[in-house]
Scaffold this motif. Structure first.
Motif, PDB file in Angstrom:
ATOM      1  N   LYS A 526      55.801 -10.609  64.608  1.00 42.73           N
ATOM      2  CA  LYS A 526      55.712 -11.624  63.555  1.00 42.73           C
ATOM      3  C   LYS A 526      54.994 -11.085  62.321  1.00 42.73           C
ATOM      4  O   LYS A 526      55.411 -11.335  61.182  1.00 42.73           O
ATOM      5  CB  LYS A 526      55.013 -12.864  64.081  1.00 42.73           C
ATOM      6  CG  LYS A 526      55.111 -14.048  63.108  1.00 42.73           C
ATOM      7  CD  LYS A 526      54.680 -15.343  63.755  1.00 42.73           C
ATOM      8  CE  LYS A 526      54.862 -16.514  62.785  1.00 42.73           C
ATOM      9  NZ  LYS A 526      54.483 -17.812  63.413  1.00 42.73           N
ATOM     10  N   ILE A 530      56.455 -10.670  58.428  1.00 44.39           N
ATOM     11  CA  ILE A 530      55.805 -11.154  57.203  1.00 44.39           C
ATOM     12  C   ILE A 530      55.654 -10.011  56.194  1.00 44.39           C
ATOM     13  O   ILE A 530      55.849 -10.194  54.983  1.00 44.39           O
ATOM     14  CB  ILE A 530      54.438 -11.779  57.540  1.00 44.39           C
ATOM     15  CG1 ILE A 530      54.636 -13.060  58.365  1.00 44.39           C
ATOM     16  CG2 ILE A 530      53.643 -12.065  56.271  1.00 44.39           C
ATOM     17  CD1 ILE A 530      53.352 -13.666  58.887  1.00 44.39           C
ATOM     18  N   GLU A 533      58.888  -9.554  54.586  1.00 45.21           N
ATOM     19  CA  GLU A 533      59.069 -10.625  53.595  1.00 45.21           C
ATOM     20  C   GLU A 533      58.428 -10.236  52.270  1.00 45.21           C
ATOM     21  O   GLU A 533      59.016 -10.399  51.190  1.00 45.21           O
ATOM     22  CB  GLU A 533      58.452 -11.916  54.137  1.00 45.21           C
ATOM     23  CG  GLU A 533      58.413 -13.050  53.135  1.00 45.21           C
ATOM     24  CD  GLU A 533      57.500 -14.181  53.584  1.00 45.21           C
ATOM     25  OE1 GLU A 533      56.870 -14.801  52.691  1.00 45.21           O
ATOM     26  OE2 GLU A 533      57.400 -14.444  54.801  1.00 45.21           O
ATOM     27  N   LYS A 564      63.839 -18.011  59.120  1.00 47.67           N
ATOM     28  CA  LYS A 564      63.384 -19.355  58.754  1.00 47.67           C
ATOM     29  C   LYS A 564      63.222 -20.250  59.983  1.00 47.67           C
ATOM     30  O   LYS A 564      62.394 -21.174  59.986  1.00 47.67           O
ATOM     31  CB  LYS A 564      64.336 -19.986  57.739  1.00 47.67           C
ATOM     32  CG  LYS A 564      65.726 -20.317  58.261  1.00 47.67           C
ATOM     33  CD  LYS A 564      66.577 -20.903  57.139  1.00 47.67           C
ATOM     34  CE  LYS A 564      67.991 -21.230  57.623  1.00 47.67           C
ATOM     35  NZ  LYS A 564      68.835 -21.784  56.542  1.00 47.67           N
ATOM     36  N   VAL A 567      59.651 -19.001  61.539  1.00 45.12           N
ATOM     37  CA  VAL A 567      58.426 -19.441  60.866  1.00 45.12           C
ATOM     38  C   VAL A 567      58.338 -20.959  60.794  1.00 45.12           C
ATOM     39  O   VAL A 567      57.235 -21.533  60.669  1.00 45.12           O
ATOM     40  CB  VAL A 567      58.323 -18.830  59.453  1.00 45.12           C
ATOM     41  CG1 VAL A 567      58.175 -17.325  59.531  1.00 45.12           C
ATOM     42  CG2 VAL A 567      59.523 -19.212  58.598  1.00 45.12           C
ATOM     43  N   SER A 569      59.627 -24.961  59.321  1.00 43.23           N
ATOM     44  CA  SER A 569      59.636 -25.628  58.009  1.00 43.23           C
ATOM     45  C   SER A 569      58.239 -25.806  57.426  1.00 43.23           C
ATOM     46  O   SER A 569      58.079 -25.997  56.221  1.00 43.23           O
ATOM     47  CB  SER A 569      60.325 -26.996  58.128  1.00 43.23           C
ATOM     48  OG  SER A 569      59.644 -27.797  59.091  1.00 43.23           O
ATOM     49  N   SER A 570      57.218 -25.749  58.274  1.00 42.45           N
ATOM     50  CA  SER A 570      55.846 -25.927  57.773  1.00 42.45           C
ATOM     51  C   SER A 570      55.298 -24.676  57.092  1.00 42.45           C
ATOM     52  O   SER A 570      54.320 -24.743  56.339  1.00 42.45           O
ATOM     53  CB  SER A 570      54.914 -26.325  58.928  1.00 42.45           C
ATOM     54  OG  SER A 570      54.876 -25.289  59.914  1.00 42.45           O
ATOM     55  N   TYR A 571      55.936 -23.530  57.347  1.00 40.58           N
ATOM     56  CA  TYR A 571      55.478 -22.256  56.743  1.00 40.58           C
ATOM     57  C   TYR A 571      55.932 -22.195  55.293  1.00 40.58           C
ATOM     58  O   TYR A 571      57.090 -22.477  54.967  1.00 40.58           O
ATOM     59  CB  TYR A 571      56.035 -21.072  57.525  1.00 40.58           C
ATOM     60  CG  TYR A 571      55.692 -19.713  56.937  1.00 40.58           C
ATOM     61  CD1 TYR A 571      54.454 -19.136  57.152  1.00 40.58           C
ATOM     62  CD2 TYR A 571      56.614 -19.036  56.152  1.00 40.58           C
ATOM     63  CE1 TYR A 571      54.138 -17.904  56.602  1.00 40.58           C
ATOM     64  CE2 TYR A 571      56.311 -17.794  55.604  1.00 40.58           C
ATOM     65  CZ  TYR A 571      55.079 -17.236  55.832  1.00 40.58           C
ATOM     66  OH  TYR A 571      54.774 -16.007  55.287  1.00 40.58           O
ATOM     67  N   SER A 572      55.023 -21.835  54.422  1.00 38.78           N
ATOM     68  CA  SER A 572      55.343 -21.785  52.993  1.00 38.78           C
ATOM     69  C   SER A 572      54.811 -20.495  52.383  1.00 38.78           C
ATOM     70  O   SER A 572      53.672 -20.091  52.633  1.00 38.78           O
ATOM     71  CB  SER A 572      54.729 -22.982  52.268  1.00 38.78           C
ATOM     72  OG  SER A 572      54.967 -22.893  50.880  1.00 38.78           O
ATOM     73  N   SER A 573      55.656 -19.848  51.592  1.00 39.18           N
ATOM     74  CA  SER A 573      55.274 -18.671  50.814  1.00 39.18           C
ATOM     75  C   SER A 573      56.185 -18.615  49.605  1.00 39.18           C
ATOM     76  O   SER A 573      57.184 -19.343  49.518  1.00 39.18           O
ATOM     77  CB  SER A 573      55.432 -17.395  51.653  1.00 39.18           C
ATOM     78  OG  SER A 573      56.802 -17.124  51.906  1.00 39.18           O
ATOM     79  N   THR A 576      59.751 -17.685  50.944  1.00 37.25           N
ATOM     80  CA  THR A 576      60.475 -18.707  51.716  1.00 37.25           C
ATOM     81  C   THR A 576      60.792 -19.925  50.850  1.00 37.25           C
ATOM     82  O   THR A 576      61.863 -20.523  50.978  1.00 37.25           O
ATOM     83  CB  THR A 576      59.657 -19.135  52.947  1.00 37.25           C
ATOM     84  OG1 THR A 576      58.357 -19.574  52.536  1.00 37.25           O
ATOM     85  CG2 THR A 576      59.522 -17.986  53.933  1.00 37.25           C
TER      86      THR A 576
END
Length: 597
Positions: A526, A530, A533, A564, A567, A569-573, A576
């Motif tokens: 993981k 990232i 990403e 997607k 990670v 829907s709660s993961y934000s960057s 994404t």
């Protein structure tokens, strides 16, 4: 073609003997000998004189008396390096890591190194505005040859004119390995012209046989008062020097530094013959093109009719054997020149293959699948055709890069500058296809198995970019008005037709896909995803990646659909959020994916 090559030696000789630099060089040698009060007891003395003619500077070398003999030793460049004298180490390369050179010539060079260093610095500056001719007679010619090699290495040919070294009756200075070292510098051999009479013992003094170890390089004007011809093939030159050695049997040769063999009379006689077109005529039975050309050359050099050659008019010279060997040499030369011509044809073919691959890339985009994934899947006949283009381009650039890497540093760097732009386009276009094949066949770690020529092309590109950046920053500091729009802005305008800056971009994508599948078994997966990403975001911000990665069928979008889900829907960057908002759809128009994030 064969008869044209053979007769070319005669024509070149006629041009040379009527050219001012050749006569001016000999006059400078003769004048120096008359004006120099050489000490007959001096050892390792080197006298240097300068003569100017219009825009030409002639530097003449004269040595103190030396005795030359056929057992004259050579010394290895490795030995010289071990002893702290690495002045000519620049000649070495991967192809030719060492060489042997005449030890006495090196001793002259070492003994007079300070004066020669000062002269070299002066000529580096003078060469920017004047033509430099280095000349010398007898052993002075040997030192002149070494000095010219040293000078060539010091010059920037974008600013300086190439020097010319003209020697008269000089002995050979090194072995086959030295010749190979000089040949690695593609333009250097044309800087050396060696004038040698068949009646002068000095050019042949080390040649009791072809097994002596010495080998010539450059152009040789072999001559007598009766005629002359030019040769470039080392084997042919050596053969002629050995076979005509009986013309001048003196060995050892005393006072080689000061004894004057009169090349002035020979040059004037040859000039008169050339201007009057006093050519040797062939008898009817000799009119077979290649053999006829060779017999005409020999007749000119030796001053006999071609019909008399085989009648042994010159004692102890086996003309039939000599002619046969020269025919072999000429055919080898034709073969070498044909290979050079073929290399130009291959280069043109490579350009056509690249144009076809550009079309393949465009066609793939129109099909909704990037050319990387289309090639990886290979579902169409046109993909097999692309595979053939890829193989041919791979082989061409593998050989080209390997050749440049094996060249001496100076020559290799010049070669890289000439092809780096094309090589970078090749790397960015073709390496992704090589990566596609690698992972299609089950590969796991491309970086460790990456073909070396791709590595070198990328390394050379980065070195070149660093130099350009430093130069640009220096110019902008000196003149702030030169500051222009950012590189990213200029790249944004052309991103639609671009290639990935990082030719290994798809390696990262493939490894990210593998990490998605290893998430349960790999605790580091993981975090590495990232990191990938962040890598992708950086390339997008700099418009360093092609818009094709966002095509629906691409491996990159396949990775995104997996990522997607991983990670959530709660993961934000930044990345994404941009992907979820589909801002990448305007990336092709030069709009940043972060424009509305």
């Amino acid at each position: 073609m064969n008869d044209q090559i053979s007769s070319a030696g005669l024509e070149i000789a006629n041009v040379l003997v009527t050219s001012p630099p050749l006569h001016q060089s000999w006059n400078a040698v003769q004048k120096q000998k008359l004006q120099t009060a050489a000490d007959p007891n001096a050892k390792m003395a080197l006298y240097i004189s300068e003569t100017k003619h219009s825009n030409t500077i002639i530097i003449s070398f004269l040595t103190s008396p030396v005795t030359l003999h056929n057992q004259q030793p050579m010394v290895s460049s490795l030995t010289l390096k071990d002893k702290g004298f690495s002045l000519f180490e620049f000649l070495c390369s991967k192809n030719a890591p060492s060489f042997f050179v005449n030890e006495l010539a090196i001793e002259f060079f070492k003994f007079n190194h300070k004066n020669l260093e000062n002269l070299r610095k002066e000529l580096v500056e003078s060469s920017k505005s004047s033509r430099i001719v280095i000349t010398g007679h007898s052993f002075g010619g040997a030192v002149a040859t070494l000095f010219t090699l040293w000078l060539l290495e010091s010059l920037d040919f974008s600013k300086a004119k190439r020097p010319l070294c003209i020697t008269f009756g000089s002995p050979l200075i090194g072995d086959e390995k030295l010749r190979q070292c000089v040949l690695e510098f593609s333009t250097w051999t044309s800087c050396f012209l060696n004038v040698a009479s068949i009646n002068d013992p000095v050019p042949k003094v080390f040649l009791t046989s072809q097994a002596s170890g010495y080998k010539p390089f450059g152009t040789f004007l072999l001559c007598s008062s009766s005629g002359g011809s030019c040769f470039e093939d080392a084997d042919a030159i050596l053969q002629l020097l050995v076979e005509t050695n009986s013309q001048c049997v003196q060995n050892p040769v005393p006072n080689s530094g000061t004894q004057l063999f009169d090349y002035g009379k020979i040059l004037n006689d040859l000039k008169t013959k050339a201007l009057s077109r006093d050519d040797f005529e062939l008898v009817e039975e000799d009119r077979v093109p290649l053999k006829a050309g060779i017999k005409t050359q020999l007749a000119a050099i030796l001053g006999v009719l071609s019909s008399q050659l085989l009648q042994q008019q010159q004692p102890n010279i086996e003309f039939e054997s000599l002619i046969k060997k020269m025919v072999t040499h000429e055919r080898k030369l034709v073969s070498q020149k044909t290979k050079v011509y073929s290399s130009f044809l291959i280069l043109n073919e490579a350009k056509k293959y690249m144009a076809n691959m550009e079309w393949y890339k465009k066609e793939s985009k129109d099909m909704g699948i990037g050319y990387y994934d289309r090639y990886r899947n290979k579902r169409y006949p046109s993909d097999i055709v692309a595979q053939e283009y890829k193989k041919k381009l791979y082989n061409y650039w593998h050989d080209t890069v390997t050749e440049a890497a094996n060249k001496p540093q100076t020559e290799g760097a010049a070669m890289r500058v000439r092809f780096l732009f094309a090589g970078t386009n090749y790397r960015r276009m073709i390496e992704p296809l090589h990566i596609a094949e690698y992972y299609k066949e089950g590969g796991k770690n491309y970086v460790e198995e990456r073909p070396p020529h791709f590595v070198l092309l990328e390394q050379w590109f980065k070195e070149d970019e660093k130099k350009k950046k430093e130069k640009r920053e220096r110019e902008e500091r000196e003149n702030p008005q030169l500051r222009s729009a950012s590189k990213s802005n200029s790249k944004a305008k052309s991103v639609a037709s671009s290639l990935n800056d990082d030719s290994c971009f798809w390696v990262h994508v493939e490894e990210a896909l593998i990490l998605c599948d290893e998430l349960a078994s790999n605790p580091d997966a993981k975090q590495k995803l990232i990191e990938f990403e962040h890598y992708v975001l950086g390339t997008l911000e700099n418009f360093a990646v092609t818009p094709d990665i966002f095509l629906a069928q691409s491996s990159f979008m396949r990775w995104w659909n997996k990522y997607k889900e991983i990670v959530g829907s709660s993961y934000s960057s930044k990345f994404t959020d941009a992907m979820r908002l589909h801002t990448y759809r305007k990336y092709e128009d030069g709009v940043s994916v972060l424009a509305v994030v």
